[in-house]
Scaffold this motif. Structure first.
Motif, PDB file in Angstrom:
ATOM      1  N   ALA A   4      32.074  62.365  72.780  1.00  0.00           N
ATOM      2  CA  ALA A   4      31.566  63.590  73.096  1.00  0.00           C
ATOM      3  C   ALA A   4      32.087  64.715  73.158  1.00  0.00           C
ATOM      4  O   ALA A   4      31.551  66.102  73.897  1.00  0.00           O
ATOM      5  CB  ALA A   4      31.135  63.662  74.758  1.00  0.00           C
ATOM      6  N   GLY A   5      32.218  65.017  71.700  1.00  0.00           N
ATOM      7  CA  GLY A   5      31.920  66.170  71.326  1.00  0.00           C
ATOM      8  C   GLY A   5      32.462  66.379  69.937  1.00  0.00           C
ATOM      9  O   GLY A   5      30.413  65.898  69.349  1.00  0.00           O
ATOM     10  N   ILE A  61      28.536  65.662  67.690  1.00  0.00           N
ATOM     11  CA  ILE A  61      28.023  66.539  67.010  1.00  0.00           C
ATOM     12  C   ILE A  61      27.446  66.831  65.464  1.00  0.00           C
ATOM     13  O   ILE A  61      26.532  66.883  65.351  1.00  0.00           O
ATOM     14  CB  ILE A  61      28.341  67.645  67.703  1.00  0.00           C
ATOM     15  N   VAL A  62      28.878  66.207  65.197  1.00  0.00           N
ATOM     16  CA  VAL A  62      28.928  65.901  63.994  1.00  0.00           C
ATOM     17  C   VAL A  62      27.397  64.543  63.130  1.00  0.00           C
ATOM     18  O   VAL A  62      26.476  64.868  62.370  1.00  0.00           O
ATOM     19  CB  VAL A  62      29.577  65.387  63.240  1.00  0.00           C
ATOM     20  N   ASN A  63      27.101  63.428  63.788  1.00  0.00           N
ATOM     21  CA  ASN A  63      26.386  62.658  63.873  1.00  0.00           C
ATOM     22  C   ASN A  63      24.982  62.606  64.348  1.00  0.00           C
ATOM     23  O   ASN A  63      24.230  62.769  63.473  1.00  0.00           O
ATOM     24  CB  ASN A  63      26.975  61.454  64.758  1.00  0.00           C
ATOM     25  N   GLU A  64      25.031  63.944  65.324  1.00  0.00           N
ATOM     26  CA  GLU A  64      23.721  64.408  65.227  1.00  0.00           C
ATOM     27  C   GLU A  64      23.263  65.320  64.073  1.00  0.00           C
ATOM     28  O   GLU A  64      22.041  65.401  64.071  1.00  0.00           O
ATOM     29  CB  GLU A  64      23.739  65.079  66.867  1.00  0.00           C
ATOM     30  N   ILE A 111      24.785  68.628  74.217  1.00  0.00           N
ATOM     31  CA  ILE A 111      26.098  66.631  74.078  1.00  0.00           C
ATOM     32  C   ILE A 111      24.928  65.591  73.995  1.00  0.00           C
ATOM     33  O   ILE A 111      24.903  65.647  75.164  1.00  0.00           O
ATOM     34  CB  ILE A 111      27.927  66.849  74.595  1.00  0.00           C
ATOM     35  N   THR A 112      24.717  65.540  72.518  1.00  0.00           N
ATOM     36  CA  THR A 112      24.554  64.003  72.971  1.00  0.00           C
ATOM     37  C   THR A 112      25.157  63.226  72.742  1.00  0.00           C
ATOM     38  O   THR A 112      26.115  63.161  71.669  1.00  0.00           O
ATOM     39  CB  THR A 112      23.093  63.979  71.546  1.00  0.00           C
ATOM     40  N   GLY A 148      22.385  61.570  76.662  1.00  0.00           N
ATOM     41  CA  GLY A 148      23.334  63.452  76.458  1.00  0.00           C
ATOM     42  C   GLY A 148      23.988  62.936  78.188  1.00  0.00           C
ATOM     43  O   GLY A 148      23.314  62.217  78.940  1.00  0.00           O
ATOM     44  N   LEU A 149      24.836  64.318  77.655  1.00  0.00           N
ATOM     45  CA  LEU A 149      25.383  64.546  79.108  1.00  0.00           C
ATOM     46  C   LEU A 149      24.740  65.459  79.950  1.00  0.00           C
ATOM     47  O   LEU A 149      23.790  66.083  79.735  1.00  0.00           O
ATOM     48  CB  LEU A 149      26.624  65.875  78.470  1.00  0.00           C
TER      49      LEU A 149
END
Length: 317
Positions: free
Chosen positions: A165-166, A170-173, A290-291, A301-302
């Motif tokens: 969740a950080g 974000i890199v994966n998204e 954040i997803t 998503g958060l």
């Protein structure tokens, strides 16, 4: 209630009782591990059939169909579910067996096999199939915990290994939005892009009801220790203790993150002064934009609420 006994050599309490009737449903992902295990499929199916039960291969051409096929197999009375693939394939299967009496066997055949390896299955697919067949013959299952996520809209998802969740999420998204390049280079480029944009984000956490506010670049919630193909992001997580491990990297700059990230493979990053670890039964986590990624798969998503569910899955070990 099934009888439960202790076993010091395998994770989780062990059930020894007749398994449910019905065929062994098998979910396979032929593209897992870049297809390097595809030729093994007939031998894996033969190994499972050696348990003396009918084996039924589930038809699925994508993640949505795979999950639906697993749910249908469980609803139709499958005696067991086996997933041949990586963490993504396992993740889809877990949505169907979590919280049920249908036993589950993961055969590690992907790029990342964290849940299978962290719960004691052999890394070799043929050896894992033999272990599962033996458990089927003997009526043997080991119960381990899963994590259950709940979104604000009431959506629920299960995961077995780690929720990112950080920065990693974000890199994966970013990588999933990119059309070029293909293969692992896309992920490498996404890392470069997001490192250039790196900034701490404000997270609100409630751990068993106790509030925490932190500025962080990385937050991981682990039921098991590893993600990403062996990175020990939550090195002390135990999928049989009824707890979740939360690892938070605080106000880390680019240079520090690059220097600390390789230490995740050994789990020594948690000794860094900017990294903090927590443990809780329930984690409420919120941040803007954040997803999350659970078991490497795009998830909710958060904000989300994550709960450790003891004995949520019965593994064929």
């Amino acid at each position: 209630m099934l009888p439960v006994t202790a076993d010091d050599h395998l994770p989780g309490p062990v059930d020894r009782a007749p398994l449910p009737g019905g065929p062994v449903a098998v979910l396979t992902n032929p593209t897992a591990g870049r297809g390097r295990y595809r030729a093994l499929l007939p031998r894996l199916l033969d190994g499972l059939a050696a348990a003396g039960r009918p084996v039924r291969l589930l038809p699925a051409s994508g993640p949505g169909e795979a999950e639906a096929a697993c749910r249908a197999a469980v609803a139709d009375g499958a005696g067991a579910l086996v997933a041949i693939g990586g963490d993504g394939t396992v993740h889809q299967a877990l949505q169907a067996v979590a919280g049920t009496d249908v036993p589950f066997g993961p055969i590690p055949a992907g790029t990342g096999n964290d849940f299978a390896l962290d719960t004691g299955f052999p890394a070799d697919p043929l050896a894992a199939a033999d272990v599962i067949a033996s458990a089927l013959r003997d009526g043997r299952r080991h119960t381990v915990d899963l994590a259950r996520m709940s979104g604000v809209d009431g959506t629920e998802r299960w995961y077995g290994a780690v929720l990112a969740a950080g920065f990693d999420a974000i890199v994966n998204e970013r990588a999933n939005r990119m059309r070029w390049p293909r293969g692992p280079r896309r992920y490498d480029l996404a890392i470069v892009v997001e490192l250039a944009r790196l900034r701490p984000r404000r997270y609100t956490m409630r751990l068993d009801g106790v509030p925490h506010e932190v500025d962080a670049v990385l937050v991981a919630v682990g039921n098991c220790p590893t993600y990403g193909g062996g990175m020990r992001i939550c090195p002390d997580a135990d999928p049989t203790d009824g707890l979740l491990d939360v690892v938070v990297a605080g106000r880390v700059d680019r240079r520090t993150l690059i220097r600390v990230k390789p230490r995740i493979y050994q789990g020594t990053h948690v000794s860094h002064p900017l990294v903090r670890s927590y443990r809780a039964r329930t984690v409420e986590l919120a941040a803007e934009g954040i997803t999350t990624y659970a078991d490497g798969e795009r998830s909710l998503g958060l904000p989300v609420t994550i709960s450790a569910v003891p004995g949520a899955v019965r593994l064929l070990r």
